[in-house]
Scaffold this motif. Sequence first.
Motif, PDB file in Angstrom:
ATOM      1  N   PRO A 175     -22.377  38.956   5.114  1.00 44.76           N
ATOM      2  CA  PRO A 175     -21.315  38.155   4.465  1.00 44.76           C
ATOM      3  C   PRO A 175     -19.952  38.841   4.495  1.00 44.76           C
ATOM      4  CG  PRO A 175     -23.288  38.226   3.098  1.00 44.76           C
ATOM      5  CD  PRO A 175     -23.487  39.236   4.182  1.00 44.76           C
ATOM      6  N   TYR A 176     -19.936  40.153   4.279  1.00 49.68           N
ATOM      7  CA  TYR A 176     -18.665  40.883   4.282  1.00 49.68           C
ATOM      8  C   TYR A 176     -18.082  40.959   5.694  1.00 49.68           C
ATOM      9  CZ  TYR A 176     -20.431  42.278  -0.284  1.00 49.68           C
ATOM     10  OH  TYR A 176     -20.928  42.264  -1.564  1.00 49.68           O
ATOM     11  N   ALA A 177     -18.959  41.119   6.676  1.00 50.55           N
ATOM     12  CA  ALA A 177     -18.496  41.170   8.061  1.00 50.55           C
ATOM     13  C   ALA A 177     -17.893  39.834   8.486  1.00 50.55           C
ATOM     14  CB  ALA A 177     -19.653  41.549   8.988  1.00 50.55           C
ATOM     15  N   VAL A 178     -18.535  38.746   8.088  1.00 47.01           N
ATOM     16  CA  VAL A 178     -18.011  37.411   8.405  1.00 47.01           C
ATOM     17  C   VAL A 178     -16.662  37.193   7.729  1.00 47.01           C
ATOM     18  CG1 VAL A 178     -18.378  34.933   8.096  1.00 47.01           C
ATOM     19  CG2 VAL A 178     -20.268  36.385   8.816  1.00 47.01           C
ATOM     20  N   LEU A 179     -16.554  37.623   6.477  1.00 49.41           N
ATOM     21  CA  LEU A 179     -15.295  37.480   5.741  1.00 49.41           C
ATOM     22  C   LEU A 179     -14.168  38.237   6.442  1.00 49.41           C
ATOM     23  CD1 LEU A 179     -13.836  36.441   3.215  1.00 49.41           C
ATOM     24  CD2 LEU A 179     -14.531  38.546   2.049  1.00 49.41           C
ATOM     25  N   ILE A 180     -14.449  39.465   6.868  1.00 55.33           N
ATOM     26  CA  ILE A 180     -13.442  40.260   7.581  1.00 55.33           C
ATOM     27  C   ILE A 180     -13.074  39.591   8.902  1.00 55.33           C
ATOM     28  CG2 ILE A 180     -13.039  42.454   8.769  1.00 55.33           C
ATOM     29  CD1 ILE A 180     -14.795  43.778   6.627  1.00 55.33           C
ATOM     30  N   ASN A 181     -14.079  39.054   9.581  1.00 51.91           N
ATOM     31  CA  ASN A 181     -13.855  38.413  10.873  1.00 51.91           C
ATOM     32  C   ASN A 181     -12.918  37.215  10.751  1.00 51.91           C
ATOM     33  OD1 ASN A 181     -15.133  36.169  12.989  1.00 51.91           O
ATOM     34  ND2 ASN A 181     -14.875  38.217  13.842  1.00 51.91           N
ATOM     35  N   PHE A 182     -13.214  36.320   9.824  1.00 51.47           N
ATOM     36  CA  PHE A 182     -12.385  35.127   9.670  1.00 51.47           C
ATOM     37  C   PHE A 182     -11.019  35.462   9.080  1.00 51.47           C
ATOM     38  CE2 PHE A 182     -16.405  32.934  10.274  1.00 51.47           C
ATOM     39  CZ  PHE A 182     -16.012  31.862  11.066  1.00 51.47           C
TER      40      PHE A 182
ATOM     41  N   TRP B  18     -19.280  35.323  19.188  1.00 56.33           N
ATOM     42  CA  TRP B  18     -19.646  33.921  18.996  1.00 56.33           C
ATOM     43  C   TRP B  18     -18.650  33.228  18.072  1.00 56.33           C
ATOM     44  CZ3 TRP B  18     -22.862  32.468  22.514  1.00 56.33           C
ATOM     45  CH2 TRP B  18     -23.799  33.376  23.022  1.00 56.33           C
ATOM     46  N   THR B  19     -18.179  33.932  17.052  1.00 56.19           N
ATOM     47  CA  THR B  19     -17.178  33.316  16.179  1.00 56.19           C
ATOM     48  C   THR B  19     -15.852  33.145  16.913  1.00 56.19           C
ATOM     49  OG1 THR B  19     -16.658  35.511  15.259  1.00 56.19           O
ATOM     50  CG2 THR B  19     -18.188  34.132  14.020  1.00 56.19           C
ATOM     51  N   ALA B  20     -15.567  34.036  17.866  1.00 58.07           N
ATOM     52  CA  ALA B  20     -14.360  33.871  18.675  1.00 58.07           C
ATOM     53  C   ALA B  20     -14.444  32.581  19.489  1.00 58.07           C
ATOM     54  CB  ALA B  20     -14.177  35.070  19.603  1.00 58.07           C
ATOM     55  N   LEU B  21     -15.641  32.292  20.000  1.00 56.52           N
ATOM     56  CA  LEU B  21     -15.843  31.049  20.739  1.00 56.52           C
ATOM     57  C   LEU B  21     -15.646  29.842  19.821  1.00 56.52           C
ATOM     58  CD1 LEU B  21     -16.739  29.539  23.293  1.00 56.52           C
ATOM     59  CD2 LEU B  21     -19.112  29.849  22.546  1.00 56.52           C
ATOM     60  N   LEU B  22     -16.218  29.907  18.627  1.00 52.30           N
ATOM     61  CA  LEU B  22     -16.052  28.818  17.663  1.00 52.30           C
ATOM     62  C   LEU B  22     -14.589  28.662  17.257  1.00 52.30           C
ATOM     63  CD1 LEU B  22     -19.144  29.439  15.342  1.00 52.30           C
ATOM     64  CD2 LEU B  22     -18.866  27.635  17.058  1.00 52.30           C
ATOM     65  N   TYR B  23     -13.903  29.784  17.155  1.00 56.83           N
ATOM     66  CA  TYR B  23     -12.487  29.762  16.810  1.00 56.83           C
ATOM     67  C   TYR B  23     -11.688  29.014  17.879  1.00 56.83           C
ATOM     68  CZ  TYR B  23      -7.811  31.662  15.894  1.00 56.83           C
ATOM     69  OH  TYR B  23      -6.479  31.810  15.651  1.00 56.83           O
ATOM     70  N   GLY B  24     -12.008  29.290  19.144  1.00 56.84           N
ATOM     71  CA  GLY B  24     -11.331  28.598  20.233  1.00 56.84           C
ATOM     72  C   GLY B  24     -11.588  27.101  20.205  1.00 56.84           C
ATOM     73  N   VAL B  25     -12.827  26.717  19.916  1.00 56.91           N
ATOM     74  CA  VAL B  25     -13.169  25.297  19.822  1.00 56.91           C
ATOM     75  C   VAL B  25     -12.406  24.637  18.675  1.00 56.91           C
ATOM     76  CG1 VAL B  25     -15.034  23.671  19.329  1.00 56.91           C
ATOM     77  CG2 VAL B  25     -15.439  25.608  20.858  1.00 56.91           C
ATOM     78  N   ALA B  26     -12.309  25.358  17.545  1.00 54.59           N
ATOM     79  CA  ALA B  26     -11.604  24.814  16.385  1.00 54.59           C
ATOM     80  C   ALA B  26     -10.122  24.617  16.679  1.00 54.59           C
ATOM     81  CB  ALA B  26     -11.783  25.746  15.187  1.00 54.59           C
ATOM     82  N   VAL B  27      -9.525  25.588  17.369  1.00 55.05           N
ATOM     83  CA  VAL B  27      -8.108  25.472  17.721  1.00 55.05           C
ATOM     84  C   VAL B  27      -7.885  24.286  18.649  1.00 55.05           C
ATOM     85  CG1 VAL B  27      -6.221  26.588  18.983  1.00 55.05           C
ATOM     86  CG2 VAL B  27      -7.574  27.901  17.360  1.00 55.05           C
ATOM     87  N   LYS B  28      -8.793  24.135  19.607  1.00 56.82           N
ATOM     88  CA  LYS B  28      -8.682  23.011  20.543  1.00 56.82           C
ATOM     89  C   LYS B  28      -8.799  21.684  19.799  1.00 56.82           C
ATOM     90  CE  LYS B  28     -10.863  20.957  24.598  1.00 56.82           C
ATOM     91  NZ  LYS B  28     -11.967  21.057  25.580  1.00 56.82           N
ATOM     92  N   TRP B  29      -9.722  21.611  18.865  1.00 59.64           N
ATOM     93  CA  TRP B  29      -9.918  20.373  18.106  1.00 59.64           C
ATOM     94  C   TRP B  29      -8.723  20.085  17.207  1.00 59.64           C
ATOM     95  CZ3 TRP B  29     -10.307  19.918  12.715  1.00 59.64           C
ATOM     96  CH2 TRP B  29     -10.645  18.641  12.253  1.00 59.64           C
ATOM     97  N   TYR B  30      -8.165  21.140  16.597  1.00 61.50           N
ATOM     98  CA  TYR B  30      -7.075  20.955  15.641  1.00 61.50           C
ATOM     99  C   TYR B  30      -5.783  20.529  16.316  1.00 61.50           C
ATOM    100  CZ  TYR B  30      -3.562  22.012  12.115  1.00 61.50           C
ATOM    101  OH  TYR B  30      -2.514  21.934  11.241  1.00 61.50           O
TER     102      TYR B  30
END
Length: 215
Positions: free
Chosen positions: A114-121, A182-194
């Motif tokens: 959970p802490y790693a995910v928080l730092i990542n985002f 993997w979160t970087a990939l999701l981040y790219g998808v989110a940016v594209k969608w937004y």
Amino acid sequence: MALSVSLLAINSLLTLLTIPLLVNLALTVFIGRHSPFELPFVESFLQIFLISILPAMAGIVLKYFREEIANRIQKPVRNVMIILFAGVYAIIAFAKESSGGSGITTEDFWKIFPYAVLINFAGFAAGMAMGLFGKTGLRTSWTIGVEVALQNTTLALLVAGTLIQSNEMVKPALVYALFSFWTALLYGVAVKWYDGSRLFGEFREIREKKINGNR
């Protein structure tokens, strides 16, 4: 690509100078002055130079003087590096401590996750915000967000596992490495969608300028 390389080069230079100072400061603050761990300045300086600065310098020099060779070997070298990194991470994650593993358990993973995910985002958001605040454009802001969030987990593993020799300190870097791409990939998808039209519009504009400039 050029921006990503530039950010990597600048980050590597800053890392060379700041890692020994910040790590020793953190050890003092969080563990105490009588901590059994210490990051040797000269050794860490040399190791970081060999891992971060030297490869970047070699790539830049090769690209400048022998661009054709650099372009030809870029893909094979990248594939080899991916395989090597995957092998190293697999050993650290699954091997016994006596064989170079970190000794991480499922319980350790879920405590750190959970802490790693928080730092990542938080890294994604901070990088993107800095780019937008500086009015660098959506494309550049996106790149900064990715660079800030991905982190150099290989360097973290070197510092914690080789220089400080603490498996407990290796575990957070290992957990972060297992999901950050993997979160970087999701981040790219989110940016594209937004706001995909603006983002890829900038990419198209830059590509068209290059094509027109080569005519």
